[in-house]
Design a protein around this motif. Structure first.
Motif, PDB file in Angstrom:
ATOM      1  N   VAL A 187       9.120   5.078   9.483  1.00 56.44           N
ATOM      2  CA  VAL A 187       8.197   3.981   9.119  1.00 56.44           C
ATOM      3  C   VAL A 187       7.490   4.676   7.840  1.00 56.44           C
ATOM      4  N   LEU A 188       6.842   5.967   8.266  1.00 56.25           N
ATOM      5  CA  LEU A 188       6.129   6.748   7.218  1.00 56.25           C
ATOM      6  C   LEU A 188       7.028   6.869   5.928  1.00 56.25           C
ATOM      7  N   GLN A 189       8.152   7.194   5.991  1.00 59.02           N
ATOM      8  CA  GLN A 189       9.050   7.461   4.875  1.00 59.02           C
ATOM      9  C   GLN A 189       9.302   6.405   3.989  1.00 59.02           C
ATOM     10  N   ASN A 190       9.044   5.248   4.842  1.00 60.63           N
ATOM     11  CA  ASN A 190       9.263   3.864   4.026  1.00 60.63           C
ATOM     12  C   ASN A 190       8.320   3.127   3.740  1.00 60.63           C
ATOM     13  N   THR A 191       6.991   3.771   3.739  1.00 60.85           N
ATOM     14  CA  THR A 191       5.791   3.136   3.385  1.00 60.85           C
ATOM     15  C   THR A 191       5.605   2.785   1.797  1.00 60.85           C
ATOM     16  N   ARG A 192       5.179   1.748   1.307  1.00 61.70           N
ATOM     17  CA  ARG A 192       5.055   1.473  -0.093  1.00 61.70           C
ATOM     18  C   ARG A 192       4.256   2.361  -0.747  1.00 61.70           C
ATOM     19  N   LEU A 193       4.546   3.019  -1.659  1.00 66.48           N
ATOM     20  CA  LEU A 193       3.789   3.961  -2.562  1.00 66.48           C
ATOM     21  C   LEU A 193       2.472   3.268  -3.304  1.00 66.48           C
ATOM     22  N   ASN A 194       2.831   1.889  -3.663  1.00 65.85           N
ATOM     23  CA  ASN A 194       1.986   0.864  -4.215  1.00 65.85           C
ATOM     24  C   ASN A 194       0.466   0.928  -3.421  1.00 65.85           C
ATOM     25  N   LEU A 195       0.801   0.645  -2.123  1.00 66.10           N
ATOM     26  CA  LEU A 195      -0.146   0.578  -0.880  1.00 66.10           C
ATOM     27  C   LEU A 195      -1.240   1.921  -0.856  1.00 66.10           C
ATOM     28  N   VAL A 196      -0.312   2.988  -0.858  1.00 63.84           N
ATOM     29  CA  VAL A 196      -1.187   4.336  -0.499  1.00 63.84           C
ATOM     30  C   VAL A 196      -1.810   4.577  -1.806  1.00 63.84           C
ATOM     31  N   MET A 197      -1.261   4.252  -2.986  1.00 56.57           N
ATOM     32  CA  MET A 197      -2.134   4.662  -4.379  1.00 56.57           C
ATOM     33  C   MET A 197      -3.367   3.888  -4.259  1.00 56.57           C
ATOM     34  N   ARG A 198      -3.271   2.802  -3.973  1.00 53.69           N
ATOM     35  CA  ARG A 198      -4.352   1.715  -3.850  1.00 53.69           C
ATOM     36  C   ARG A 198      -5.346   2.164  -2.748  1.00 53.69           C
ATOM     37  N   MET A 199      -5.010   2.526  -1.835  1.00 51.71           N
ATOM     38  CA  MET A 199      -5.822   2.908  -0.842  1.00 51.71           C
ATOM     39  C   MET A 199      -6.533   4.148  -1.137  1.00 51.71           C
ATOM     40  N   ALA A 200      -5.774   5.074  -1.825  1.00 48.79           N
ATOM     41  CA  ALA A 200      -6.348   6.285  -2.125  1.00 48.79           C
ATOM     42  C   ALA A 200      -7.465   6.356  -3.425  1.00 48.79           C
ATOM     43  N   GLU A 201      -7.014   5.357  -4.171  1.00 50.68           N
ATOM     44  CA  GLU A 201      -8.079   5.050  -5.565  1.00 50.68           C
ATOM     45  C   GLU A 201      -9.331   4.417  -4.490  1.00 50.68           C
ATOM     46  N   VAL A 202      -9.449   3.601  -3.688  1.00 49.41           N
ATOM     47  CA  VAL A 202     -10.683   2.936  -3.125  1.00 49.41           C
ATOM     48  C   VAL A 202     -11.157   4.221  -2.421  1.00 49.41           C
ATOM     49  N   ILE A 203     -10.714   4.940  -1.466  1.00 45.65           N
ATOM     50  CA  ILE A 203     -11.526   5.985  -0.932  1.00 45.65           C
ATOM     51  C   ILE A 203     -11.748   7.008  -1.760  1.00 45.65           C
ATOM     52  N   SER A 204     -11.046   7.397  -2.862  1.00 49.85           N
ATOM     53  CA  SER A 204     -11.664   8.450  -3.607  1.00 49.85           C
ATOM     54  C   SER A 204     -12.995   8.005  -4.450  1.00 49.85           C
ATOM     55  N   LYS A 205     -12.700   6.847  -4.852  1.00 51.56           N
ATOM     56  CA  LYS A 205     -14.229   6.218  -5.644  1.00 51.56           C
ATOM     57  C   LYS A 205     -15.190   5.875  -4.772  1.00 51.56           C
ATOM     58  N   SER A 206     -15.080   5.587  -3.558  1.00 54.58           N
ATOM     59  CA  SER A 206     -16.015   5.398  -2.605  1.00 54.58           C
ATOM     60  C   SER A 206     -16.559   6.503  -2.140  1.00 54.58           C
ATOM     61  N   ILE A 207     -15.988   7.844  -2.177  1.00 59.07           N
ATOM     62  CA  ILE A 207     -16.467   9.086  -1.718  1.00 59.07           C
ATOM     63  C   ILE A 207     -17.297   9.656  -2.981  1.00 59.07           C
ATOM     64  N   HIS A 208     -16.866   9.276  -4.059  1.00 56.33           N
ATOM     65  CA  HIS A 208     -17.672   9.712  -5.317  1.00 56.33           C
ATOM     66  C   HIS A 208     -18.751   9.096  -5.262  1.00 56.33           C
ATOM     67  N   LEU A 209     -19.042   7.754  -5.132  1.00 60.88           N
ATOM     68  CA  LEU A 209     -20.300   6.944  -5.118  1.00 60.88           C
ATOM     69  C   LEU A 209     -21.057   7.477  -4.111  1.00 60.88           C
ATOM     70  N   CYS A 210     -20.405   7.691  -2.959  1.00 59.81           N
ATOM     71  CA  CYS A 210     -21.098   8.086  -1.901  1.00 59.81           C
ATOM     72  C   CYS A 210     -21.921   9.585  -1.973  1.00 59.81           C
ATOM     73  N   MET A 211     -21.142  10.433  -2.951  1.00 62.06           N
ATOM     74  CA  MET A 211     -21.517  11.803  -3.040  1.00 62.06           C
ATOM     75  C   MET A 211     -22.903  11.665  -4.064  1.00 62.06           C
ATOM     76  N   ILE A 212     -22.596  10.757  -4.954  1.00 60.77           N
ATOM     77  CA  ILE A 212     -23.699  10.719  -6.021  1.00 60.77           C
ATOM     78  C   ILE A 212     -25.082  10.406  -5.298  1.00 60.77           C
ATOM     79  N   LYS A 213     -24.951   9.205  -4.362  1.00 62.98           N
ATOM     80  CA  LYS A 213     -26.085   9.117  -3.445  1.00 62.98           C
ATOM     81  C   LYS A 213     -26.869  10.346  -2.905  1.00 62.98           C
TER      82      LYS A 213
END
Length: 194
Positions: A161-187
């Motif tokens: 299941v992990l091997q057959n996960t869509r890269l598009n989804l993982v990239m989108r989640m990584a984008e949301v998490i990284s931007k969220s952490i960045h905003l949190c770290m600014i605060k």
């Protein structure tokens, strides 16, 4: 009446137009509840492997954060595509953190498997992460706050299941998490410097 109830965990759909804003707010609230300012620095530990699409969420978050966090001296980043933190070196990295940083506050990030209707949801909770749980590995728990992204459904043949996960989804989640952490770290930096 409690105007600021304690939130043990929160979820955000990565496809929501407000995902970054909501996750960064939940993250900062969870940091405050976890007494982040009692610690000397924040260590962001991105766990996962670049050898499996579904398990690459952590290293992708680390890769994206690497360029965002260069101005934050009080924030340490471990786990990128170049130097992933995974099952084989996790214990060594945990030892490294406690040997090299005094009183670190650890934010741990990893991919997870979950219910089909929760795929694409990012969960943040107060308390440690249990890496390897989805694939029945026994690894040390880590983190004062943990973020998991549900990349696919659990149930049977988790490695496949992990091997057959869509890269598009993982990239989108990584984008949301990284931007969220960045905003949190600014605060975080703004309050810490006052």
């Amino acid at each position: 009446m409690n105007l600021n109830p304690k939130i043990e965990s929160s979820s955000v759909n990565c496809y929501s137009p407000m995902a970054v804003y909501d996750l960064s707010n939940y993250m900062f609230d969870t940091f405050i509840q976890s007494k982040v300012f009692d610690y000397d620095q924040v260590v962001i530990l991105c766990i996962g492997s670049d050898r499996s699409t579904g398990d690459s969420l952590g290293p992708l978050v680390g890769y994206k954060l690497k360029s965002m966090l260069f101005k934050h001296k009080e924030v340490v980043l471990l786990g990128t595509l170049d130097e992933p933190v995974h099952a084989k070196n996790l214990e060594e990295k945990i030892e490294y953190i406690y040997a090299n940083f005094s009183n670190p506050f650890i934010l741990a990030i990893d991919a997870s498997l979950g219910q089909f209707d929760k795929i694409g949801f990012i969960n943040i909770r107060k308390g440690p992460l249990k890496p390897g749980l989805g694939v029945n590995k026994i690894l040390p728990t880590i983190g004062h706050v943990s973020i998991t992204g549900v990349v696919n459904a659990s149930g049977i043949m988790e490695y496949v299941v992990l091997q057959n996960t869509r890269l598009n989804l993982v990239m989108r989640m990584a984008e949301v998490i990284s931007k969220s952490i960045h905003l949190c770290m600014i605060k975080y930096k703004k309050i810490k410097s006052n």
